[in-house]
Enzyme design. Sequence first.
Site, PDB file in Angstrom:
ATOM      1  N   CYS A 181      -4.814   2.346  -3.660  1.00  0.00           N
ATOM      2  CA  CYS A 181      -3.573   2.887  -3.048  1.00  0.00           C
ATOM      3  C   CYS A 181      -2.407   1.935  -3.230  1.00  0.00           C
ATOM      4  O   CYS A 181      -1.556   1.780  -2.339  1.00  0.00           O
ATOM      5  CB  CYS A 181      -3.764   3.203  -1.574  1.00  0.00           C
ATOM      6  SG  CYS A 181      -5.006   4.434  -1.258  1.00  0.00           S
ATOM      7  N   HIS A 241       0.873  -1.174   0.000  1.00  0.00           N
ATOM      8  CA  HIS A 241       0.000   0.000   0.000  1.00  0.00           C
ATOM      9  C   HIS A 241       0.914   1.230   0.000  1.00  0.00           C
ATOM     10  O   HIS A 241       2.020   1.178   0.533  1.00  0.00           O
ATOM     11  CB  HIS A 241      -0.828  -0.050   1.299  1.00  0.00           C
ATOM     12  CG  HIS A 241      -1.893   0.977   1.432  1.00  0.00           C
ATOM     13  ND1 HIS A 241      -1.623   2.270   1.821  1.00  0.00           N
ATOM     14  CD2 HIS A 241      -3.238   0.913   1.279  1.00  0.00           C
ATOM     15  CE1 HIS A 241      -2.765   2.954   1.901  1.00  0.00           C
ATOM     16  NE2 HIS A 241      -3.753   2.146   1.567  1.00  0.00           N
ATOM     17  N   LYS A 290     -10.458  -1.245  10.499  1.00  0.00           N
ATOM     18  CA  LYS A 290     -10.688  -2.395   9.624  1.00  0.00           C
ATOM     19  C   LYS A 290     -11.086  -3.632  10.416  1.00  0.00           C
ATOM     20  O   LYS A 290     -11.344  -4.686   9.857  1.00  0.00           O
ATOM     21  CB  LYS A 290      -9.426  -2.675   8.803  1.00  0.00           C
ATOM     22  CG  LYS A 290      -9.115  -1.556   7.800  1.00  0.00           C
ATOM     23  CD  LYS A 290      -7.927  -1.885   6.955  1.00  0.00           C
ATOM     24  CE  LYS A 290      -7.310  -0.682   6.283  1.00  0.00           C
ATOM     25  NZ  LYS A 290      -8.045  -0.199   5.112  1.00  0.00           N
ATOM     26  N   ASP A 339       3.190  -4.587   8.012  1.00  0.00           N
ATOM     27  CA  ASP A 339       1.956  -3.812   7.901  1.00  0.00           C
ATOM     28  C   ASP A 339       0.800  -4.811   7.989  1.00  0.00           C
ATOM     29  O   ASP A 339       0.517  -5.535   7.033  1.00  0.00           O
ATOM     30  CB  ASP A 339       1.973  -3.069   6.558  1.00  0.00           C
ATOM     31  CG  ASP A 339       0.625  -2.457   6.210  1.00  0.00           C
ATOM     32  OD1 ASP A 339      -0.350  -2.644   6.970  1.00  0.00           O
ATOM     33  OD2 ASP A 339       0.539  -1.798   5.157  1.00  0.00           O
ATOM     34  N   GLN A 386      -4.400  -5.263   6.745  1.00  0.00           N
ATOM     35  CA  GLN A 386      -5.404  -6.150   6.135  1.00  0.00           C
ATOM     36  C   GLN A 386      -5.451  -7.522   6.794  1.00  0.00           C
ATOM     37  O   GLN A 386      -6.295  -8.338   6.465  1.00  0.00           O
ATOM     38  CB  GLN A 386      -5.118  -6.329   4.633  1.00  0.00           C
ATOM     39  CG  GLN A 386      -5.341  -5.075   3.816  1.00  0.00           C
ATOM     40  CD  GLN A 386      -6.807  -4.657   3.765  1.00  0.00           C
ATOM     41  OE1 GLN A 386      -7.723  -5.484   3.901  1.00  0.00           O
ATOM     42  NE2 GLN A 386      -7.052  -3.364   3.577  1.00  0.00           N
TER      43      GLN A 386
HETATM   44  N1  PMP Z   1      -1.682  -0.772   4.601  1.00  0.00           N
HETATM   45  C1  PMP Z   1      -2.623  -1.532   4.058  1.00  0.00           C
HETATM   46  C2  PMP Z   1      -2.261  -2.898   3.546  1.00  0.00           C
HETATM   47  C3  PMP Z   1      -3.938  -1.052   3.966  1.00  0.00           C
HETATM   48  O1  PMP Z   1      -4.876  -1.803   3.413  1.00  0.00           O
HETATM   49  C4  PMP Z   1      -4.240   0.234   4.472  1.00  0.00           C
HETATM   50  C5  PMP Z   1      -5.633   0.794   4.384  1.00  0.00           C
HETATM   51  N2  PMP Z   1      -6.249   0.605   3.145  1.00  0.00           N
HETATM   52  C6  PMP Z   1      -3.211   0.982   5.041  1.00  0.00           C
HETATM   53  C7  PMP Z   1      -1.951   0.447   5.097  1.00  0.00           C
HETATM   54  C8  PMP Z   1      -3.446   2.340   5.612  1.00  0.00           C
HETATM   55  O2  PMP Z   1      -4.313   2.262   6.681  1.00  0.00           O
HETATM   56  P1  PMP Z   1      -4.946   3.577   7.323  1.00  0.00           P
HETATM   57  O3  PMP Z   1      -5.501   4.367   6.182  1.00  0.00           O
HETATM   58  O4  PMP Z   1      -6.004   3.053   8.241  1.00  0.00           O
HETATM   59  O5  PMP Z   1      -3.855   4.279   8.036  1.00  0.00           O
END
Ligand code: PMP
Length: 404
Positions: A362, A121, A224, A198, A201
């Site tokens: 993203c 991401h 999430k 990270d 997910q």
């Molecule tokens: N890493 C991953 C794999 C994600 O899916 C997301 C959210 N889509 C993020 C980071 C960022 O998370 P947040 O917007 O809640 O900070």
Amino acid sequence: MLDIQSIRADFPILHQEINGKPLVYFDNGATSQKPVVVIEAIEKYYKEINANIHRGVHHLSQVATDAYEEARLIVKNHINAAQLHEVIFTSGTTFGINLVANGFSQMLKEGDEVIVSHLEHHSNIVPWQFACERSGATLKVIPMNEKGELVMEAYDQLLTDRTKLVAVNHISNALGTINPIREIIDKAHKVGAAVLIDGAQAVPHIKPDVQELDCDFYVFSGHKMCAPTGSGILYGKEAWLNKLPPYQGGGEMIKEVTFEKTTYACLPHKFEAGTPNIEAGIVLGVAINYLNSIGFENIEAYEKELLKYATEKLQEMPGIIFYGTSTEKASVISFNFEGLHPYDVGAIIDKLGIAVRTGHHCAQPIMEYYKIPGTIRASFSFYNTKEEIDRMMDALKKAQSMLS
Ligand code: PMP
């Protein structure tokens, strides 16, 4: 066996119509819906508890502090951290990664290397670009293959004694691939590099054991996993958190302040400057308890069933192209139809009450790899049903016939 109807009764938002059709919410990868226990806990906090924490001597401040620290303990037990002070409250994954990357930007030097993967991401790419730009270190990338898996032989080649940190996701948000993080961590440790996972997910689907994984940092967002937005966790091994410089300066993170010199508070407060989102932190604990009451083994098994069912149904559709076909996959399906733009399909099925995500999620480097502008992503949660998948299939068929 999960009692899905009684679980669905816990989620008021699911029982509404969108554009005159019952809502089918398949955008769980973006954010999850919230059960009644979570919604009630938010209300209870503001009706009965609201006060600033770690400060006042008065009763409410103590109640709020105790509730906040209880939530920290729930998180510690959930992820099996060795120490309570290794659990840092943040506003979410993005904040947690930036906190660690900012610290590394002060510790890295020219000639050092940071490794990320092609499956990240943007929030696990850009902070490391900042860190490399500021320190003169070099960013390296583990490549992906057509199935949306990391090419582990290439990872082996990238690892050297120059590698100082490896940052990869546990599960890819765009494709659902579950990465072999245990192997990634072990190999990085052999060259003396730290590893940040990270887990944004992963935490809705899997209960991570940070000691078993032996990761140095594990970050995730509460929103999430049924908790409010503005809640998140950075887990870090004590030794690393002690080594890392503070991120934000302010109240709460200091031991002593003079104009000549400031000393910092002990962990976890060193990284918790300012008034946090107290309610979100407390309610993250409530959400974790809720998920554990359902049971992650049950959640995983049921979501696998949904994934299999949806994949088989989608396979029958003409012109379907799947992205991310690893056998190690969470309940996320990314796909397109030949000749159709994902946005057009998403907009039509939205009119039929189906919420999916369309776009690059993203994760633009993944889209670049497949040479596409984006995908349609359906991500399933334990409160979804096969009947809802059938409804998505009907809607997709309609979209296909309208657009062809
Ligand atoms: N890493 C991953 C794999 C994600 O899916 C997301 C959210 N889509 C993020 C980071 C960022 O998370 P947040 O917007 O809640 O900070």
